[in-house]
Scaffold this motif. Structure first.
Motif, PDB file in Angstrom:
ATOM      1  N   ASP A  73     139.592  63.552 -27.923  1.00 56.34           N
ATOM      2  CA  ASP A  73     140.590  62.517 -28.062  1.00 56.34           C
ATOM      3  C   ASP A  73     141.645  62.656 -27.177  1.00 56.34           C
ATOM      4  O   ASP A  73     142.330  63.777 -26.947  1.00 56.34           O
ATOM      5  N   ARG A  92     142.769  66.681 -27.350  1.00 53.59           N
ATOM      6  CA  ARG A  92     142.132  67.354 -28.532  1.00 53.59           C
ATOM      7  C   ARG A  92     140.482  67.310 -28.697  1.00 53.59           C
ATOM      8  O   ARG A  92     140.055  66.066 -28.734  1.00 53.59           O
ATOM      9  N   THR A  94     136.687  67.766 -29.635  1.00 51.29           N
ATOM     10  CA  THR A  94     136.070  67.735 -30.861  1.00 51.29           C
ATOM     11  C   THR A  94     134.796  68.745 -30.793  1.00 51.29           C
ATOM     12  O   THR A  94     134.309  68.567 -31.940  1.00 51.29           O
ATOM     13  N   PRO A 110     146.030  73.741 -28.900  1.00 53.80           N
ATOM     14  CA  PRO A 110     147.132  73.395 -29.362  1.00 53.80           C
ATOM     15  C   PRO A 110     148.555  74.343 -29.201  1.00 53.80           C
ATOM     16  O   PRO A 110     148.502  75.329 -29.372  1.00 53.80           O
ATOM     17  N   THR A 160     147.019  69.737 -28.575  1.00 54.12           N
ATOM     18  CA  THR A 160     147.335  69.504 -29.793  1.00 54.12           C
ATOM     19  C   THR A 160     146.112  69.385 -30.828  1.00 54.12           C
ATOM     20  O   THR A 160     144.938  69.274 -30.506  1.00 54.12           O
ATOM     21  N   ASP A 161     146.473  69.444 -32.124  1.00 57.17           N
ATOM     22  CA  ASP A 161     145.484  69.406 -32.970  1.00 57.17           C
ATOM     23  C   ASP A 161     145.448  68.124 -34.039  1.00 57.17           C
ATOM     24  O   ASP A 161     145.114  67.862 -35.224  1.00 57.17           O
ATOM     25  N   ALA A 162     146.636  67.298 -33.823  1.00 60.79           N
ATOM     26  CA  ALA A 162     146.825  66.044 -34.585  1.00 60.79           C
ATOM     27  C   ALA A 162     147.386  65.102 -33.749  1.00 60.79           C
ATOM     28  O   ALA A 162     148.251  65.297 -32.873  1.00 60.79           O
ATOM     29  N   MET A 163     146.517  63.917 -33.541  1.00 59.26           N
ATOM     30  CA  MET A 163     147.048  62.884 -32.766  1.00 59.26           C
ATOM     31  C   MET A 163     146.928  61.672 -33.646  1.00 59.26           C
ATOM     32  O   MET A 163     146.055  61.288 -34.492  1.00 59.26           O
ATOM     33  N   ARG A 164     147.553  60.711 -32.923  1.00 59.32           N
ATOM     34  CA  ARG A 164     147.552  59.254 -33.813  1.00 59.32           C
ATOM     35  C   ARG A 164     147.509  58.186 -32.733  1.00 59.32           C
ATOM     36  O   ARG A 164     147.780  58.273 -31.637  1.00 59.32           O
TER      37      ARG A 164
END
Length: 747
Positions: A73, A92, A94, A110, A160-164
């Motif tokens: 990601d 990030r 996977t 992260p 990071t462990d969270a992306m938009r």
């Protein structure tokens, strides 16, 4: 003597022929050395482009699925810090085999960041603490040098462990999917600038190689008296020229290597090159090594084509050839034919057509100037004695001064054209910045809009706050396009528009476009349609300049109560504000306040202290090209100095005779000033006309109107005039020495 002995004799005459020979060798070495350094820089242009293309390829992402590879990601955002752009790449993985970007040996975990060397230096030197909050993680290592596109790039890989809104990447190493028009346009200008700077170099090399012509003629007559044949004289002349050329190659190579070692410290519109990029291709290096000596020898031989060397003296055929006009106009006509069709700068054909056409127009200057000078001086009569002496000299030999001035004028014309094109764009960007009134604008996506508004309002010193939420309304337009629909409170509406007496629940639009009770649909960034009924009769309005409404340009404005049934969660928000504390880092406080929403927020600051990226690019390109033009003008000054000193040496008998007949030395000096100044003034007029013509034909490069940078024109013309004055002043001691009546006995 054998051919080898002839060559050795020529070298000995060049190196060990007394003080005059040493002076001539030093001057020719300096002139040719500067020219060779410029040629080597030009020869490295291909390597610079190739290496940059390779780095661009290596960092470009591949989105096509690859079997067995866990995707990565990937999200790239940009922030500014005190006018410097910083790229933040959020990563990030996977899976364990997710691709790794170039320059690092593992992906950041992260909370970790990898920094480019220049960004690490910037973080370490930042004592304000304003930059660190924008780097969401702990520094865990450096990105390898020479893997970033430019040496001064500010780049961070953020784990990071969270992306938009992330991209799915399966690898690195692909052709970039875009071509920036601005960079293509500036590339054309820089390539044209490179041609402008290289073209006169060959003229100057030829001029410098003529150094010592009068003394060489006398030596040849002495050698002829000693029994040398004409073929031997040609070999001796070639060896004398090769001595200066060989020394110039060594000096030029040394200058190039010095610049190459410091290349990483130089930037061109925020871009730069690594030292390894400045590696000339070997075929071009071989060509330079062969061409420079060949040009010096050919020029020395050409200077003797009207020379008759006999044992008892030297006779020069002085009847000037009649110059024809038709072939001199061919480069100009061909250049206009190449530039006139609008082929566009985004295509390879369009770029090279523009470069080739402009280059041919530049070539027209040295082709036309001798003809123009010959016609101009042939019709001039009368004037003070110094003026008449200069005109008579130009009438007998206008080719030599026009050759030197032509090279200088090529630089002037190219610099005027490029400065005008770049100045027009810089002025356009400055106007755009001024139109914002020094405001800071924040753009935020709908999901974080409320939090961004609250964060910006809480900044100490924030004032003049304006906020509009953007939607689209389905209106009755003939083209079927959606219409921009903004929602704002009455305070913002009255500050940013001409509307007065606003009340919550009002709607502002053209009554012919919307009417009370009309049912329509409203669409947000999520493409979700919502029904909306116009609750009141819309009132007309107009936008105030330099306001947030003026920058967005909505056709419909509504207060919150008028859209009570519409979900605004998908409506992006545009916030505008100013700082009242006079803090020069106020914009950095704004950026830090919205840093937690990186990727969903953009901050734009246009004011007098921080230019936009595009404006800075144009300004930097102007500075580089202007500096290069002034440097080549310095090289032209060396050539003019060589020419002026040689003219004094060749005319020692004539100057002595003039002095003996009562002509003051000051009159002779003024005649030399006229002799150098008349071709220069004519050349400046021709160069200015050519430069403005190229700028007029090339103004579509960025679809902007013609803007002539008259201050740059005046600066370059003044530099050329000052150059002539300094060169003429430097000849005064030589003229005083030559004007002594004793020269009539010794010559």
């Amino acid at each position: 003597m054998t051919g080898r002995e002839d060559l050795m004799l020529g070298f000995r005459l060049a190196v060990g022929g007394g003080r005059g020979s040493i002076v001539r060798l030093v001057l020719s070495t300096a002139g040719i050395g500067l020219a060779v350094a410029i040629l080597l820089l030009g020869a490295a242009a291909g390597t610079v482009k190739e290496n940059r293309d390779q780095r661009t390829f290596a960092s470009s992402v591949r989105s096509e699925p690859v079997p067995g590879v866990a995707p990565l990601d990937y999200s790239a955002t940009t922030t500014d810090f005190r006018g410097q752009a910083i790229s933040l790449v959020h990563l990030r993985p996977t899976g364990p085999n997710s691709p790794i970007p170039p320059g690092v040996d593992r992906l950041p975990a992260p909370g970790e960041v990898f920094l480019s060397p220049k960004l690490a230096e910037l973080v370490a030197s930042d004592t304000s603490g304003l930059l660190r909050p924008r780097l969401p993680g702990k520094p865990a290592g450096l990105i390898a040098e020479e893997t970033t596109l430019n040496p001064n790039d500010l780049l961070a890989y953020v784990g990071t462990d969270a992306m938009r809104d992330a991209r799915t990447v399966y690898g690195f190493g692909a052709e970039p999917g875009y071509h920036d028009l601005i960079e293509n346009g500036i590339l054309v200008l820089l390539l044209l600038g490179l041609f402008v700077l290289l073209t006169p170099v060959f003229i100057f090399v030829g001029t410098v190689s003529r150094l010592g012509g009068a003394a060489r003629d006398r030596r040849l007559a002495a050698l002829r008296l000693a029994g040398s044949s004409l073929a031997q004289l040609r070999r001796i002349t070639a060896a004398e020229s090769l001595a200066g050329a060989a020394a110039g190659l060594v000096v030029g190579t040394a200058l190039f290597l010095l610049f190459r070692g410091a290349a990483a410290d130089f930037q061109v519109f925020r871009f730069g090159v690594y030292p390894d990029d400045l590696t000339p291709s070997w075929p071009l290096v071989v060509l330079i090594v062969l061409a420079v000596p060949a040009l010096t020898v050919a020029t020395a031989w050409a200077s003797q084509r009207h020379l008759v060397v006999e044992p008892l003296g030297v006779v020069r055929e002085t009847a000037p050839p009649k110059r024809r006009l038709w072939w001199r106009l061919l480069p100009v006509v061909l250049g206009i034919l190449l530039i006139a069709p609008d082929l566009g700068v985004a295509s390879e054909l369009g770029r090279w057509a523009l470069i080739g056409g402009a280059a041919l127009l530049m070539v027209g200057i040295p082709a036309l100037l001798p003809w123009l000078l010959e016609r101009a001086v042939s019709r001039i009569k009368g004037g003070p004695p110094s003026f008449q002496l200069a005109i008579r000299r130009l009438q007998s030999d206008s080719g030599t001064p026009s050759r030197v001035v032509a090279g200088l004028c090529v630089v002037l014309a190219g610099a005027i054209a490029l400065q005008s094109l770049l100045a027009g764009q810089a002025a356009m960007e400055a106007d755009r910045q001024d139109s914002t009134g020094g405001r800071i604008t924040v753009y935020a996506d709908g999901p974080v809009a409320d939090r961004v508004i609250a964060a910006v309002r809480a900044i100490p010193g924030a004032a003049d706050f304006q906020a509009l939420r953007s939607l689209f309304v389905d209106g009755k337009r003939q083209d079927g396009a959606l219409v921009l629909f903004a929602v704002a409170d009455c305070a913002t509406i009255e500050v940013t528009t001409t509307a007065t007496g606003c009340h919550d629940g009002d709607v502002f639009a053209d009554p012919a476009f919307l009417h009370r009770g009309q049912s329509t649909k409203v669409t947000g960034n999520d493409k979700r349609e919502q029904p909306w009924t116009v609750p009141v009769t819309p009132r007309p309005f107009g936008m105030k300049p330099s306001s947030v409404a003026d920058s967005l340009g909505p056709q419909v404005l509504a207060t919150p109560a008028a859209v009570a049934g519409v979900d605004l969660a998908a409506a992006s928000v545009t916030v505008s504000l100013r700082g009242t504390t006079g803090n020069p880092d106020f914009v950095e406080l704004v950026r830090n306040s919205v840093a937690p929403y990186s990727g969903q927020v953009t901050v734009a600051a246009f004011n007098g202290e921080r230019a936009s990226t595009e404006a800075q690019m144009f300004d930097d390109a102007r500075d580089i090209l202007l500096g290069g033009a002034l440097f080549v003008l310095l090289l032209a000054g060396v050539s003019l100095l060589v020419l002026a000193q040689e003219q004094v040496r060749e005319r020692r008998r004539t100057l002595g005779a003039l002095s003996a007949t009562g002509v003051p030395v000051r009159v002779i000096v003024r005649s030399l000033l006229w002799q150098n100044g008349i071709p220069l003034l004519l050349g400046i007029v021709l160069a200015t006309a050519t430069g403005i013509g190229v700028a007029a034909l090339g103004k579509r490069l960025f679809w902007d109107g013609l803007y002539v940078d008259w201050p740059a024109v005046a600066l370059l013309a003044a530099a050329a005039v000052v150059l002539v004055l300094l060169v003429t002043a430097s000849t005064v001691p030589s003229v005083r020495s030559a004007a002594k009546t004793e020269n009539l006995r010794t010559e």
